[in-house]
Design a protein around this motif. Structure first.
Motif, PDB file in Angstrom:
ATOM      1  N   VAL A   1       0.841  -1.182   0.000  1.00 20.44           N
ATOM      2  CA  VAL A   1       0.000   0.000   0.000  1.00 20.44           C
ATOM      3  C   VAL A   1       0.885   1.244   0.000  1.00 20.44           C
ATOM      4  CG1 VAL A   1      -1.705   1.285   1.348  1.00 20.44           C
ATOM      5  CG2 VAL A   1      -1.885  -1.190   1.141  1.00 20.44           C
TER       6      VAL A   1
ATOM      7  N   ASN B   1      -0.369   7.366  -0.946  1.00 13.90           N
ATOM      8  CA  ASN B   1      -1.414   7.961  -1.782  1.00 13.90           C
ATOM      9  C   ASN B   1      -2.761   7.248  -1.631  1.00 13.90           C
ATOM     10  OD1 ASN B   1      -1.424  10.238  -3.328  1.00 13.90           O
ATOM     11  ND2 ASN B   1      -1.192   9.143  -5.266  1.00 13.90           N
ATOM     12  N   GLU B   2      -2.723   5.941  -1.430  1.00 14.32           N
ATOM     13  CA  GLU B   2      -3.957   5.158  -1.322  1.00 14.32           C
ATOM     14  C   GLU B   2      -4.710   5.401  -0.016  1.00 14.32           C
ATOM     15  OE1 GLU B   2      -3.686   0.924  -3.112  1.00 14.32           O
ATOM     16  OE2 GLU B   2      -1.638   1.448  -2.481  1.00 14.32           O
TER      17      GLU B   2
END
Length: 149
Positions: free
Chosen positions: A31, A34-35
């Motif tokens: 991950v 940004n996510e």
């Protein structure tokens, strides 16, 4: 002739089965900041159990800015700190918190929540769900939709 026809029909099914199998065994992606940043996540489950808090307490939340500055509601008190994301794991370092006293149920949720966020957690994101898992607990969040005023 029949053997060739059978081979032509069976071969694509075998290739599809192999391709599907390798996709299922692939390692989940790491991950990125940004996510999970620039949004607010609301805790909905602890250790796969639905979260329930007495009124007027709200479910804990996790808000992460683009620089991973973290803040939110821990169940009773507000908290803040700096999140770190390394090798697919997340923690909030040097967490600060207000010090209000609340009913036991809210304080228990808050303690589990804050201790979990302070430890390194494996991070997984799927659609609008964020899951943080460490040695003791699994926290499951859903992405909060911004209130339109």
């Amino acid at each position: 002739m029949k053997k060739r026809l059978l081979s032509v029909l069976v071969l694509p099914m075998m290739l599809t089965a192999c391709a599907g199998n390798s996709a299922m065994n692939s390692t989940p992606h790491k991950v990125t900041a940004n996510e999970i940043s620039n949004g607010s996540w609301e805790l909905v489950k602890i250790d796969n159990q639905d979260l329930t808090l007495p009124e007027p307490f709200q479910a804990p939340s996790l808000e992460l800015a683009s620089d991973l500055a973290a803040n939110g509601n821990a169940g009773c008190n507000r908290y803040f700190g700096q999140a770190e994301l390394k090798d697919g794991q997340l923690r909030i370092e040097k967490m600060g918190m207000t010090m209000m006293l609340c009913p036991d149920e809210a304080m228990n949720v808050e303690q589990t929540f804050s201790e979990s966020l302070s430890d390194w957690n494996k991070v997984a994101v799927s659609d609008d769900t964020l899951t943080l898992t460490n040695a003791k607990h699994t926290l499951t969040f859903t992405k909060k939709i911004a209130d339109v005023k």
